[in-house]
Scaffold this motif. Structure first.
Motif, PDB file in Angstrom:
ATOM      1  N   THR A 114       0.836  -1.218   0.000  1.00 37.90           N
ATOM      2  CA  THR A 114       0.000   0.000   0.000  1.00 37.90           C
ATOM      3  C   THR A 114       0.862   1.257   0.000  1.00 37.90           C
ATOM      4  OG1 THR A 114      -1.707  -1.201   1.181  1.00 37.90           O
ATOM      5  CG2 THR A 114      -1.838   1.203   1.188  1.00 37.90           C
TER       6      THR A 114
ATOM      7  N   LEU B  66       1.089   4.079  -2.910  1.00 40.61           N
ATOM      8  CA  LEU B  66       0.934   5.512  -2.681  1.00 40.61           C
ATOM      9  C   LEU B  66       2.203   6.266  -3.032  1.00 40.61           C
ATOM     10  CD1 LEU B  66      -1.033   5.489   0.687  1.00 40.61           C
ATOM     11  CD2 LEU B  66      -1.931   5.858  -1.613  1.00 40.61           C
TER      12      LEU B  66
ATOM     13  N   ASP C  91       1.690  10.133  -3.652  1.00 36.05           N
ATOM     14  CA  ASP C  91       1.146  10.612  -2.391  1.00 36.05           C
ATOM     15  C   ASP C  91       2.155  10.516  -1.260  1.00 36.05           C
ATOM     16  OD1 ASP C  91      -1.261  11.018  -3.684  1.00 36.05           O
ATOM     17  OD2 ASP C  91      -1.815   8.926  -3.415  1.00 36.05           O
TER      18      ASP C  91
ATOM     19  N   THR D  66      -8.271  12.545   9.687  1.00 36.44           N
ATOM     20  CA  THR D  66      -6.837  12.312   9.512  1.00 36.44           C
ATOM     21  C   THR D  66      -6.497  10.832   9.515  1.00 36.44           C
ATOM     22  OG1 THR D  66      -6.521  12.575  11.889  1.00 36.44           O
ATOM     23  CG2 THR D  66      -6.213  14.526  10.513  1.00 36.44           C
ATOM     24  N   ASP D  67      -7.489   9.980   9.713  1.00 39.84           N
ATOM     25  CA  ASP D  67      -7.268   8.540   9.641  1.00 39.84           C
ATOM     26  C   ASP D  67      -7.455   8.080   8.199  1.00 39.84           C
ATOM     27  OD1 ASP D  67      -7.027   5.842  11.133  1.00 39.84           O
ATOM     28  OD2 ASP D  67      -8.823   5.601   9.901  1.00 39.84           O
ATOM     29  N   LEU D  68      -6.486   7.335   7.682  1.00 42.91           N
ATOM     30  CA  LEU D  68      -6.519   6.940   6.275  1.00 42.91           C
ATOM     31  C   LEU D  68      -7.722   6.062   5.982  1.00 42.91           C
ATOM     32  CD1 LEU D  68      -5.181   6.958   3.509  1.00 42.91           C
ATOM     33  CD2 LEU D  68      -3.772   5.029   4.238  1.00 42.91           C
ATOM     34  N   LYS D  69      -8.045   5.129   6.888  1.00 44.11           N
ATOM     35  CA  LYS D  69      -9.187   4.240   6.637  1.00 44.11           C
ATOM     36  C   LYS D  69     -10.489   5.032   6.594  1.00 44.11           C
ATOM     37  CE  LYS D  69     -11.172   0.201   6.235  1.00 44.11           C
ATOM     38  NZ  LYS D  69     -12.568   0.624   6.260  1.00 44.11           N
TER      39      LYS D  69
ATOM     40  N   GLN E 246     -10.620   6.938   3.312  1.00 45.68           N
ATOM     41  CA  GLN E 246     -10.945   6.070   2.184  1.00 45.68           C
ATOM     42  C   GLN E 246     -12.433   5.757   2.145  1.00 45.68           C
ATOM     43  OE1 GLN E 246      -8.361   2.704   2.677  1.00 45.68           O
ATOM     44  NE2 GLN E 246      -6.650   3.665   1.637  1.00 45.68           N
TER      45      GLN E 246
ATOM     46  N   ALA F 255      -7.529   9.670  -1.090  1.00 43.52           N
ATOM     47  CA  ALA F 255      -7.700   9.686   0.364  1.00 43.52           C
ATOM     48  C   ALA F 255      -6.385  10.008   1.061  1.00 43.52           C
ATOM     49  CB  ALA F 255      -8.239   8.332   0.838  1.00 43.52           C
ATOM     50  N   GLY F 256      -5.266   9.459   0.552  1.00 47.57           N
ATOM     51  CA  GLY F 256      -3.972   9.784   1.149  1.00 47.57           C
ATOM     52  C   GLY F 256      -3.618  11.250   1.019  1.00 47.57           C
TER      53      GLY F 256
ATOM     54  N   VAL G 243      -5.776  13.229   3.522  1.00 43.37           N
ATOM     55  CA  VAL G 243      -5.341  13.015   4.904  1.00 43.37           C
ATOM     56  C   VAL G 243      -4.113  13.862   5.222  1.00 43.37           C
ATOM     57  CG1 VAL G 243      -4.253  11.305   6.421  1.00 43.37           C
ATOM     58  CG2 VAL G 243      -6.370  10.748   5.234  1.00 43.37           C
ATOM     59  N   GLN G 244      -3.152  13.900   4.296  1.00 42.55           N
ATOM     60  CA  GLN G 244      -1.947  14.695   4.536  1.00 42.55           C
ATOM     61  C   GLN G 244      -2.275  16.184   4.643  1.00 42.55           C
ATOM     62  OE1 GLN G 244       0.398  13.497   1.199  1.00 42.55           O
ATOM     63  NE2 GLN G 244       1.215  11.678   2.214  1.00 42.55           N
TER      64      GLN G 244
END
Length: 544
Positions: free
Chosen positions: A186, A190, A195, A370-373, A376, A396-397, A400-401
């Motif tokens: 993963t 990314l 990302d 801020t949580d990737l899951k 997504q 999504a990444g 989040v960043q």
């Protein structure tokens, strides 16, 4: 016997002397032998004493397979399976009866192994030991066998336990390795998409920066664009708003195209390439955010707060229902957020609407998870059809960043300075591009390395345009398709607007067999770098 004697009125007869009863009517006496077994004492009529030989005890096995002694009660009748009593032996001296000693009961030991008696007797054949010693000797042998069996059982159970532990450890290691591989895959994906600073990002050429473009398109087809910049080296993020009048290189008939029309004219990929060329920083991916998707996104986030500078009304109409007033930290619903992002009041320029879109975009990033899951899941629920350059996991990444920097107050929003003609000046725009993107500005016309040429036929000969087009292509120039005709004129012309194209125009005149006076500079806008107008003096080359 003497006769009766008179005693008063009665007769008295002398009684016979007392005689003892025969021996067979006497109560048998009991004594115990040396092993504590009860024995019968018999006295014969001649006062000679005999004793019976102790009977051979019968042996049986208990529930644990150990031999036990069977003792016959002397007061019970002899069982059918008991051996007949042996004949009397020679008379012996009377045996002194010993005091009764209690029989020591066998010590009950816990079972050590579940071996059946038949298997135990087959494994350990019986030995002919004396009756009194049989229990103790065989018990010691059985204890030794039990210890051996227990050691074997414990050893086998320990081996099975160790084997289970070894298998469990191998499974845990395998699961951990699988998780590491999945996480690495993963992260690698990314990273490759840009990302995480991979080769598809601006991190390679722009000092650790990742750049993506987002296009907001309303239902009328109007496009508003901005760049999402993640500066990992500087630990900050930026939203760089792009005016729709910014000129980008075009592969169509015109040499340039404005950003507002580039998405429809050249597509998402062509727009990214044009931005990369003009800004000098690679643009990794495209986020196509149509207004229906922005509506779903804000609804999933539960609304946003914006410092509005205009009242928001339904349908962006002055007479429409007011969705939110102008003021500080106004809570906007999904419908109000879309209306505010696309609102342009009468008499305002497009820059005013661009600034409102920037406010909405900034507010969205500040409430993004801020949580990737979670990010997504949010992007997936919105259901936007992503560009192949920025699929859902990568998008999504990116969000989040940017959300992490926004919550740390390291997110800034600003607009790129563009001149009225759509070009970028070195003084203002050059500094912005260098600070935010780490690139160097370059104008769209100068960025085109290949000179583009269009042909207008004014010679009166239909085949002259095709012949001149072949000569232009053979000269290494790009021929733009055009079937337009010009009014008939005597002399041919090669028109240009940029002085940098003068040498190319002079070389083209030689290739077409025209005079140097045919090259002319014009000030009116044209759809190509060079425009060739064929006159009657143009002579097609003769075939050789």
């Amino acid at each position: 016997m003497t006769g009766p004697e008179e005693h008063g009125n009665q007769e008295w007869y002398p009684q016979e002397p007392y005689q003892e009863q025969p021996p067979e009517y006497q109560q048998p006496q009991v004594y115990y032998d040396a092993y504590g077994q009860p024995q019968q004492y018999v006295q014969d009529p001649y006062q000679q004493q005999y004793y019976q030989q102790p009977q051979q005890p019968q042996v049986y096995y208990d529930a644990y397979g150990r031999p036990q002694q069977y003792v016959q009660d002397p007061y019970q009748q002899q069982p059918a399976y008991q051996q007949p009593a042996p004949p009397p032996v020679a008379p012996v001296q009377p045996v002194q009866v010993r005091p009764v000693q209690p029989v020591r009961p066998p010590v009950a030991e816990p079972p050590v192994t579940a071996v059946p008696p038949q298997a135990r007797k087959a494994a350990a054949p019986e030995q002919d030991y004396p009756t009194g010693e049989f229990t103790f000797v065989d018990e010691e042998a059985e204890q030794s066998e039990d210890v051996i069996d227990w050691l074997k059982f414990a050893e086998s159970r320990t081996e099975r336990r160790d084997e289970r532990r070894r298998k469990l450890r191998n499974r845990l290691l395998g699961a951990g390795l699988a998780l590491v591989l999945v996480a690495g895959g993963t992260a690698g994906y990314l990273w490759w998409q840009g990302d995480l600073g991979g080769p598809g990002s601006a991190a390679v050429a722009a000092g650790g920066r990742t750049v993506n473009v987002v296009h907001l398109r309303d239902l009328q087809g109007k496009v508003t664009s901005a760049l999402l910049v993640n500066d990992q080296s500087g630990r900050k993020a930026s939203v760089l708003l792009l005016p729709d009048g910014l000129k980008l290189p075009s592969s169509g008939i015109s040499a340039t195209e404005t950003l507002g029309k580039s998405l429809d004219a050249t597509g998402a990929s062509g727009t990214r390439e044009g931005l990369t060329t003009v800004l000098g920083a690679p643009v990794a991916g495209t986020w196509r955010l149509d207004t229906p998707y922005l509506l779903l996104l804000v609804a999933q986030l539960g609304g946003i707060k914006v410092d509005t500078n205009a009242a928001v009304r339904e349908g962006n109409q002055p007479a429409g229902k007011e969705l939110a007033p102008a003021g500080k930290a106004v809570s906007l619903t999904a419908q109000a957020a879309v209306a505010y992002a696309t609102y342009q009041a009468p008499g305002e320029t497009t820059d005013a609407q661009l600034a409102r879109f920037g406010q909405v975009l900034d507010a969205v990033l500040r409430v993004m998870p801020t949580d990737l899951k979670e990010a997504q899941d949010l992007v997936h629920r919105v259901g936007a059809v992503p560009d192949p350059s920025l699929p859902e996991p990568a998008l999504a990444g990116v969000l989040v960043q940017l959300a992490q920097y926004a919550k740390e107050n390291h997110l800034t929003t600003g607009a790129l300075s563009v001149q009225p003609d759509g070009t970028l000046d070195e003084a203002t725009a050059g500094k912005q591009v260098k600070d935010v993107l780490g690139g160097t500005v370059k104008n769209a016309a100068a960025a085109n390395k290949v000179t583009r040429v269009s042909v207008l036929n004014g010679s009166g000969v239909d085949e002259a345009a095709n012949t001149a087009g072949s000569q232009i292509t053979n000269a290494g120039l790009e021929l733009l398709p055009s079937g337009a005709k010009a009014p008939a004129q005597a002399a041919s012309e090669i028109r240009y607007t940029d002085d940098a194209k003068l040498p190319v125009a002079q070389q083209l005149a030689l290739s077409l067999g025209l005079k140097d006076t045919a090259v002319k500079k014009v000030t009116t806008a044209q759809n190509a770098d060079l425009v060739v107008v064929l006159g009657k003096d143009y002579q097609a080359p003769k075939p050789q």
